[in-house]
Scaffold this active site. Structure first.
Site, PDB file in Angstrom:
ATOM      1  N   ASP A  45       0.846  -1.194   0.000  1.00 19.94           N
ATOM      2  CA  ASP A  45       0.000   0.000   0.000  1.00 19.94           C
ATOM      3  C   ASP A  45       0.883   1.245   0.000  1.00 19.94           C
ATOM      4  O   ASP A  45       1.563   1.527   0.977  1.00 19.94           O
ATOM      5  CB  ASP A  45      -0.899  -0.008   1.250  1.00 19.94           C
ATOM      6  CG  ASP A  45      -1.868   1.167   1.257  1.00 19.94           C
ATOM      7  OD1 ASP A  45      -2.996   0.987   0.763  1.00 19.94           O
ATOM      8  OD2 ASP A  45      -1.488   2.254   1.730  1.00 19.94           O
ATOM      9  N   TYR A  50       3.298   9.774  -0.685  1.00 19.05           N
ATOM     10  CA  TYR A  50       4.386   9.166   0.112  1.00 19.05           C
ATOM     11  C   TYR A  50       5.743   9.356  -0.574  1.00 19.05           C
ATOM     12  O   TYR A  50       6.781   9.138   0.040  1.00 19.05           O
ATOM     13  CB  TYR A  50       4.141   7.657   0.343  1.00 19.05           C
ATOM     14  CG  TYR A  50       2.871   7.296   1.063  1.00 19.05           C
ATOM     15  CD1 TYR A  50       2.081   8.260   1.686  1.00 19.05           C
ATOM     16  CD2 TYR A  50       2.433   5.968   1.121  1.00 19.05           C
ATOM     17  CE1 TYR A  50       0.899   7.913   2.335  1.00 19.05           C
ATOM     18  CE2 TYR A  50       1.260   5.618   1.772  1.00 19.05           C
ATOM     19  CZ  TYR A  50       0.496   6.595   2.364  1.00 19.05           C
ATOM     20  OH  TYR A  50      -0.675   6.236   3.007  1.00 19.05           O
ATOM     21  N   LYS A  75      -2.570   5.946  -4.430  1.00 23.75           N
ATOM     22  CA  LYS A  75      -3.665   6.889  -4.137  1.00 23.75           C
ATOM     23  C   LYS A  75      -3.450   8.227  -4.831  1.00 23.75           C
ATOM     24  O   LYS A  75      -2.309   8.679  -4.989  1.00 23.75           O
ATOM     25  CB  LYS A  75      -3.763   7.112  -2.615  1.00 23.75           C
ATOM     26  CG  LYS A  75      -3.738   5.833  -1.808  1.00 23.75           C
ATOM     27  CD  LYS A  75      -3.937   6.056  -0.322  1.00 23.75           C
ATOM     28  CE  LYS A  75      -3.622   4.783   0.456  1.00 23.75           C
ATOM     29  NZ  LYS A  75      -2.203   4.651   0.848  1.00 23.75           N
ATOM     30  N   HIS A 108      -7.482   9.856  -1.990  1.00 21.06           N
ATOM     31  CA  HIS A 108      -6.832   9.806  -0.671  1.00 21.06           C
ATOM     32  C   HIS A 108      -7.683  10.421   0.454  1.00 21.06           C
ATOM     33  O   HIS A 108      -7.779   9.854   1.544  1.00 21.06           O
ATOM     34  CB  HIS A 108      -5.472  10.499  -0.759  1.00 21.06           C
ATOM     35  CG  HIS A 108      -4.457   9.964   0.181  1.00 21.06           C
ATOM     36  ND1 HIS A 108      -3.150   9.739  -0.170  1.00 21.06           N
ATOM     37  CD2 HIS A 108      -4.545   9.592   1.491  1.00 21.06           C
ATOM     38  CE1 HIS A 108      -2.472   9.260   0.864  1.00 21.06           C
ATOM     39  NE2 HIS A 108      -3.307   9.157   1.885  1.00 21.06           N
TER      40      HIS A 108
HETATM   41  P1  NAD Z   1       0.792   1.599  11.845  1.00 21.39           P
HETATM   42  O1  NAD Z   1      -0.374   1.572  12.770  1.00 21.39           O
HETATM   43  O2  NAD Z   1       1.012   0.485  10.899  1.00 21.39           O
HETATM   44  O3  NAD Z   1       2.043   1.841  12.775  1.00 21.39           O
HETATM   45  C1  NAD Z   1       3.340   1.823  12.251  1.00 21.39           C
HETATM   46  C2  NAD Z   1       4.312   1.936  13.416  1.00 21.39           C
HETATM   47  O4  NAD Z   1       4.056   0.894  14.356  1.00 21.39           O
HETATM   48  C3  NAD Z   1       5.732   1.721  12.941  1.00 21.39           C
HETATM   49  O5  NAD Z   1       6.314   2.926  12.568  1.00 21.39           O
HETATM   50  C4  NAD Z   1       6.386   1.104  14.152  1.00 21.39           C
HETATM   51  O6  NAD Z   1       6.837   2.155  14.977  1.00 21.39           O
HETATM   52  C5  NAD Z   1       5.268   0.397  14.852  1.00 21.39           C
HETATM   53  N1  NAD Z   1       5.313  -1.068  14.656  1.00 21.39           N
HETATM   54  C6  NAD Z   1       5.122  -1.776  13.505  1.00 21.39           C
HETATM   55  N2  NAD Z   1       5.207  -3.083  13.725  1.00 21.39           N
HETATM   56  C7  NAD Z   1       5.491  -3.238  15.044  1.00 21.39           C
HETATM   57  C8  NAD Z   1       5.703  -4.346  15.880  1.00 21.39           C
HETATM   58  N3  NAD Z   1       5.641  -5.603  15.411  1.00 21.39           N
HETATM   59  N4  NAD Z   1       5.963  -4.120  17.185  1.00 21.39           N
HETATM   60  C9  NAD Z   1       6.020  -2.881  17.674  1.00 21.39           C
HETATM   61  N5  NAD Z   1       5.811  -1.782  16.942  1.00 21.39           N
HETATM   62  C10 NAD Z   1       5.559  -1.942  15.645  1.00 21.39           C
HETATM   63  O7  NAD Z   1       0.707   3.003  11.078  1.00 21.39           O
HETATM   64  P2  NAD Z   1       0.766   3.486   9.587  1.00 21.39           P
HETATM   65  O8  NAD Z   1       2.058   3.150   8.943  1.00 21.39           O
HETATM   66  O9  NAD Z   1       0.379   4.908   9.601  1.00 21.39           O
HETATM   67  O10 NAD Z   1      -0.417   2.670   8.876  1.00 21.39           O
HETATM   68  C11 NAD Z   1      -0.193   1.544   8.033  1.00 21.39           C
HETATM   69  C12 NAD Z   1      -0.343   1.931   6.593  1.00 21.39           C
HETATM   70  O11 NAD Z   1      -1.617   2.531   6.354  1.00 21.39           O
HETATM   71  C13 NAD Z   1       0.626   3.012   6.115  1.00 21.39           C
HETATM   72  O12 NAD Z   1       1.942   2.553   5.955  1.00 21.39           O
HETATM   73  C14 NAD Z   1      -0.044   3.445   4.840  1.00 21.39           C
HETATM   74  O13 NAD Z   1       0.178   2.483   3.816  1.00 21.39           O
HETATM   75  C15 NAD Z   1      -1.505   3.454   5.274  1.00 21.39           C
HETATM   76  N6  NAD Z   1      -1.954   4.788   5.722  1.00 21.39           N
HETATM   77  C16 NAD Z   1      -2.934   5.403   5.011  1.00 21.39           C
HETATM   78  C17 NAD Z   1      -3.411   6.646   5.382  1.00 21.39           C
HETATM   79  C18 NAD Z   1      -4.503   7.274   4.610  1.00 21.39           C
HETATM   80  O14 NAD Z   1      -4.836   8.456   4.833  1.00 21.39           O
HETATM   81  N7  NAD Z   1      -5.112   6.578   3.680  1.00 21.39           N
HETATM   82  C19 NAD Z   1      -2.863   7.310   6.507  1.00 21.39           C
HETATM   83  C20 NAD Z   1      -1.860   6.673   7.213  1.00 21.39           C
HETATM   84  C21 NAD Z   1      -1.433   5.419   6.827  1.00 21.39           C
END
Ligand code: NAD
Length: 278
Positions: A45, A50, A75, A108
């Site tokens: 994704d 990004y 997106k 988005h």
């Molecule tokens: P997430 O909830 O996946 O959190 C990511 C963070 O969690 C990492 O930076 C790390 O610090 C921690 N983490 C990951 N795996 C872990 C583990 N096993 N143990 C401990 N900590 C851990 O947050 P995200 O990246 O914002 O969301 C996932 C994906 O969603 C993004 O990468 C993106 O592709 C998407 N996203 C979309 C939007 C949107 O507006 N559409 C906004 C934000 C994110």
């Protein structure tokens, strides 16, 4: 290990667990996505904003994995919703990704003050019809936006990608999805590390009971609730851990305990509110 798939309204299957690359820097994206593909992820994704689509594309090209085995989402950014701009934007994204089509293209944010999200949706329908994206959907859309898209085009998005985790359930969007055959993708599934989910007693107790990490418990909660998720980590051991969630099942009581984390007043939100992004 086989990741289950979810059937979208478009008829295409999406792997329920993928790999997200928000905040993965451009110069790290190729390495991170290459490792994610090695570890076993087949659903990536990304988004134009990004600024790492080239790195994602380079990793895909070098992987040698057949295109049909991959599911790639990108997106449309907020400043390209009007006029014919979405057509230019998807071509630029495909060029950067080095792909002939994406599996899923999303608007988005609705950016309601600009009032261009219906136009964007009409263009995404054309993009789908032109074969540049197999499925189309939206992100951060509330029921009022979804109602308008359907009223004006008759086309229900395959997915709405919304902030969703144990502290923010977004019941109104979930109800709309259920009633209209739309799937929910949960962004920030781990609360982006900003909400104290891992220390929560319900999560910690389940982690102890199953011999899993708190992150694995939260990912499992999403999967059992039927959401599509793509947690992000640039660390290989966490990529592996986040994918290693198919050998246990949370009990109904454990799910209920994790459900109860949501304060119920929206205060669990860690990202922006859709009405405030313009
Ligand atoms: P997430 O909830 O996946 O959190 C990511 C963070 O969690 C990492 O930076 C790390 O610090 C921690 N983490 C990951 N795996 C872990 C583990 N096993 N143990 C401990 N900590 C851990 O947050 P995200 O990246 O914002 O969301 C996932 C994906 O969603 C993004 O990468 C993106 O592709 C998407 N996203 C979309 C939007 C949107 O507006 N559409 C906004 C934000 C994110």
């Amino acid at each position: 290990m086989t990741v289950p798939t979810v059937k979208l309204a478009s008829g295409y299957d999406i792997p329920q667990l993928g790999f997200g690359v928000f905040l993965v820097p451009a110069d790290e994206a190729e390495r991170a996505v290459s490792e994610a593909l090695e570890v076993g992820y087949r659903h990536i994704d990304t988004a134009a904003i990004y600024r790492n689509e080239e790195g994602v594309g380079a990793a895909i090209a070098k992987s040698g994995i057949p295109r049909e085995e991959l599911f790639v989402t990108t997106k449309l950014w907020n400043d390209r919703q009007s006029g014919e701009q979405p057509h230019d934007a998807i071509r630029e994204s495909l060029d950067k990704l080095g792909l002939e089509y994406v599996d899923l293209y999303l608007t988005h944010w609705p950016t309601p003050q600009k009032d261009t999200y219906v136009n964007a949706w009409e263009k995404l329908i054309e993009i789908r019809d032109a074969g540049l994206s197999r499925s189309i959907g939206v992100s951060n859309h509330l029921p009022e936006h979804l109602d308008r898209l359907v009223a004006e085009t008759g086309v229900v998005p395959s997915v709405d990608q919304i902030e969703l985790h144990p502290a923010l359930h977004q019941a109104d969007v979930l109800a709309w999805a259920e009633a209209n055959g739309m799937k929910i993708e949960a962004w920030g599934p781990l609360g982006q590390g900003k909400y104290p989910l891992f220390e929560n007693p319900a999560v910690a107790a389940a982690a102890e009971a199953h011999g899993k990490s708190p992150a694995q418990i939260v990912i499992r909660w999403h999967l059992q609730r039927g959401f599509i998720v793509f947690p992000k980590s640039v660390r290989r051991e966490r990529m592996e851990q986040n994918l290693d969630v198919f050998d246990f099942e949370l009990t109904a009581d454990e799910i209920a305990g994790i459900d109860a984390i949501d304060p119920g007043d929206g205060s669990g939100r860690v990202g922006s509110h859709p009405l405030e992004v313009n």
